[in-house]
Design a protein around this motif. Structure first.
Motif, short mmCIF file in Angstrom:
data_model
loop_
_atom_site.label_atom_id
_atom_site.label_comp_id
_atom_site.label_asym_id
_atom_site.label_seq_id
_atom_site.Cartn_x
_atom_site.Cartn_y
_atom_site.Cartn_z
N ALA A 27 0.83 -1.21 0.00
CA ALA A 27 0.00 0.00 0.00
C ALA A 27 0.86 1.25 0.00
N ASN A 28 1.94 1.23 0.77
CA ASN A 28 2.86 2.37 0.81
C ASN A 28 3.50 2.60 -0.55
N ASN A 29 3.96 1.54 -1.18
CA ASN A 29 4.62 1.67 -2.47
C ASN A 29 3.65 1.98 -3.60
N LEU A 30 2.41 1.53 -3.47
CA LEU A 30 1.37 1.89 -4.44
C LEU A 30 1.17 3.40 -4.45
N ARG A 31 1.11 3.98 -3.27
CA ARG A 31 0.95 5.42 -3.16
C ARG A 31 2.13 6.17 -3.77
N ASP A 32 3.32 5.59 -3.66
CA ASP A 32 4.54 6.29 -4.08
C ASP A 32 4.99 5.95 -5.50
N ILE A 33 4.18 5.21 -6.26
CA ILE A 33 4.60 4.82 -7.61
C ILE A 33 5.08 6.00 -8.45
N PRO A 34 4.34 7.10 -8.53
CA PRO A 34 4.78 8.21 -9.40
C PRO A 34 6.14 8.78 -9.00
N THR A 35 6.33 9.04 -7.68
CA THR A 35 7.60 9.64 -7.24
C THR A 35 8.74 8.63 -7.26
N ASP A 36 8.46 7.36 -6.93
CA ASP A 36 9.50 6.34 -6.97
C ASP A 36 9.99 6.11 -8.39
N ARG A 37 9.09 6.13 -9.35
CA ARG A 37 9.49 5.92 -10.74
C ARG A 37 10.43 7.03 -11.20
N VAL A 38 10.12 8.26 -10.84
CA VAL A 38 10.97 9.39 -11.21
C VAL A 38 12.33 9.29 -10.54
N ALA A 39 12.34 8.83 -9.27
CA ALA A 39 13.58 8.75 -8.51
C ALA A 39 14.40 7.50 -8.85
N GLY A 40 13.87 6.62 -9.69
CA GLY A 40 14.59 5.40 -10.04
C GLY A 40 14.49 4.31 -9.00
N LYS A 41 13.53 4.42 -8.08
CA LYS A 41 13.33 3.40 -7.05
C LYS A 41 12.36 2.37 -7.62
N MET A 42 12.90 1.27 -8.13
CA MET A 42 12.09 0.28 -8.84
C MET A 42 11.51 -0.75 -7.88
N THR A 43 10.56 -0.30 -7.07
CA THR A 43 9.88 -1.20 -6.15
C THR A 43 9.04 -2.19 -6.95
N LEU A 44 8.55 -3.21 -6.27
CA LEU A 44 7.68 -4.17 -6.94
C LEU A 44 6.44 -3.48 -7.49
N ALA A 45 5.94 -2.48 -6.77
CA ALA A 45 4.77 -1.73 -7.24
C ALA A 45 5.07 -1.01 -8.55
N VAL A 46 6.24 -0.42 -8.64
CA VAL A 46 6.63 0.26 -9.89
C VAL A 46 6.73 -0.75 -11.02
N ARG A 47 7.28 -1.92 -10.73
CA ARG A 47 7.45 -2.93 -11.76
C ARG A 47 6.11 -3.53 -12.20
N LEU A 48 5.20 -3.75 -11.24
CA LEU A 48 3.91 -4.34 -11.59
C LEU A 48 2.96 -3.33 -12.23
N GLY A 49 3.09 -2.09 -11.82
CA GLY A 49 2.15 -1.08 -12.29
C GLY A 49 0.98 -0.94 -11.34
N ASP A 50 0.19 0.11 -11.53
CA ASP A 50 -0.88 0.45 -10.60
C ASP A 50 -1.91 -0.67 -10.46
N ARG A 51 -2.44 -1.15 -11.56
CA ARG A 51 -3.56 -2.11 -11.50
C ARG A 51 -3.15 -3.42 -10.84
N LEU A 52 -2.05 -4.03 -11.26
CA LEU A 52 -1.62 -5.30 -10.70
C LEU A 52 -1.22 -5.17 -9.24
N THR A 53 -0.68 -4.01 -8.86
CA THR A 53 -0.30 -3.81 -7.46
C THR A 53 -1.52 -3.82 -6.56
N ARG A 54 -2.61 -3.25 -7.04
CA ARG A 54 -3.85 -3.25 -6.24
C ARG A 54 -4.35 -4.68 -6.03
N TRP A 55 -4.29 -5.52 -7.04
CA TRP A 55 -4.72 -6.91 -6.89
C TRP A 55 -3.72 -7.70 -6.04
N TRP A 56 -2.45 -7.35 -6.10
CA TRP A 56 -1.43 -7.98 -5.27
C TRP A 56 -1.72 -7.70 -3.80
#
Length: 294
Positions: free
Chosen positions: A190-219
């Motif tokens: 949930a934390n990384n889902l919220r931060d997807i936009p800023t993490d992507r810009v910062a190069g922080k490739m969390t699992l949420a960034v890799r899965l994308g918004d929709r799949l992260t919600r189902w995860w």
């Protein structure tokens, strides 16, 4: 200058249920298969809480010096906001790790010395989550760390230091670790889902960034389902009273609705609190059931 209130906020107290829950669950298993050793349970709680606070300060420090928190949506970060120097936050992280180390040393000295190795690996994993030149949290492996150390290791370790055996409590402790670890992972998701936009810009490739918004919600939803499945399995091999842990549904269902409903940014902040409460209720309910069903 950061005030005491700022330092408290930097410790991220809303994440502390993730440190209390595994000790509750592990102690519940210990009572069911043998008996609780309360002073060891309290020391295990000190270790867990200190590690959680240490992780939070370490993440604040490491993300802050990398600039990941320069445009933050979530709770206050001390380094990113400029309220505290990186050096001061780093000292706070290692102070918390030191507290965990002292409590862990007592547990190891009175139980088994090999537990020192487990504690050392836990501290190293906590630091290199976002620290070092190649932090694994930036590679999408943060959920692995949370599941292993704040789920399996914390629950099984809490049980073992009290029972000092594997034969009766091993499987129930492992199942409890899976349940607690799954919800702890959901907090991070949930934390990384919220931060997807800023993490992507910062190069922080969390699992949420890799899965994308929709799949992260189902995860996120899948992790909650896994926690329920683990609870049912725990009840099957111990006592059906363990299903008292289903009380987690009270905060978990509204949290899942928010996530699956498409909320983003600040709208996801309440999900962190609700998921933390769900983890605490899972552990408290299951522990109470294990004690009643003894």
């Amino acid at each position: 200058m950061a005030t005491p209130a700022h330092w408290l906020a930097g410790a991220r107290p809303r994440t502390l249920p993730a440190a209390v829950a595994p000790v509750l669950a592990g102690t519940g298993v210990a009572v069911h298969v043998d008996e609780a050793v309360w002073w060891k349970a309290l020391l295990a709680l000190v270790v867990s809480l200190a590690l959680q606070v240490g992780v939070n300060y370490a993440n604040d420090y490491s993300d802050g010096i990398r600039g990941t928190d320069a445009d933050r949506v979530g709770p206050l970060r001390l380094v990113g906001s400029g309220l505290a120097s990186p050096a001061a936050v780093k000292r706070a992280a290692f102070l918390a790790f030191g507290v965990a180390g002292v409590a862990g040393l007592v547990l190891a000295a009175t139980t088994a010395w090999w537990l020192l190795a487990v504690g050392a690996v836990s501290v190293v994993a906590a630091w290199f989550y976002t620290g070092g030149s190649k932090p694994y949290g930036y590679l999408g492996l943060g959920e692995v760390m949370v599941f292993v150390f704040f789920g399996l290791v914390a629950v099984v370790g809490t049980t073992y230091v009290q029972t000092e055996e594997w034969s009766d409590g091993g499987v129930p402790a492992l199942l409890a670790g899976v349940g607690v670890g799954s919800i702890a992972c959901a907090i991070l998701v949930a934390n990384n889902l919220r931060d997807i936009p800023t993490d992507r810009v910062a190069g922080k490739m969390t699992l949420a960034v890799r899965l994308g918004d929709r799949l992260t919600r189902w995860w996120y939803a899948a992790l909650l389902v896994l926690a329920v499945a683990a609870l049912v399995a725990l009840a099957c091999c111990t006592t059906w009273w363990a299903l008292l842990g289903l009380v987690l549904a009270l905060p978990a269902v509204p949290a899942a609705r928010i996530v699956l409903g498409g909320a983003g940014g600040p709208g996801l902040i309440p999900v962190l609190q609700k998921t933390g409460v769900a983890e605490l209720l899972w552990a408290a309910g299951a522990a109470a059931g294990l004690v009643i069903g003894r």
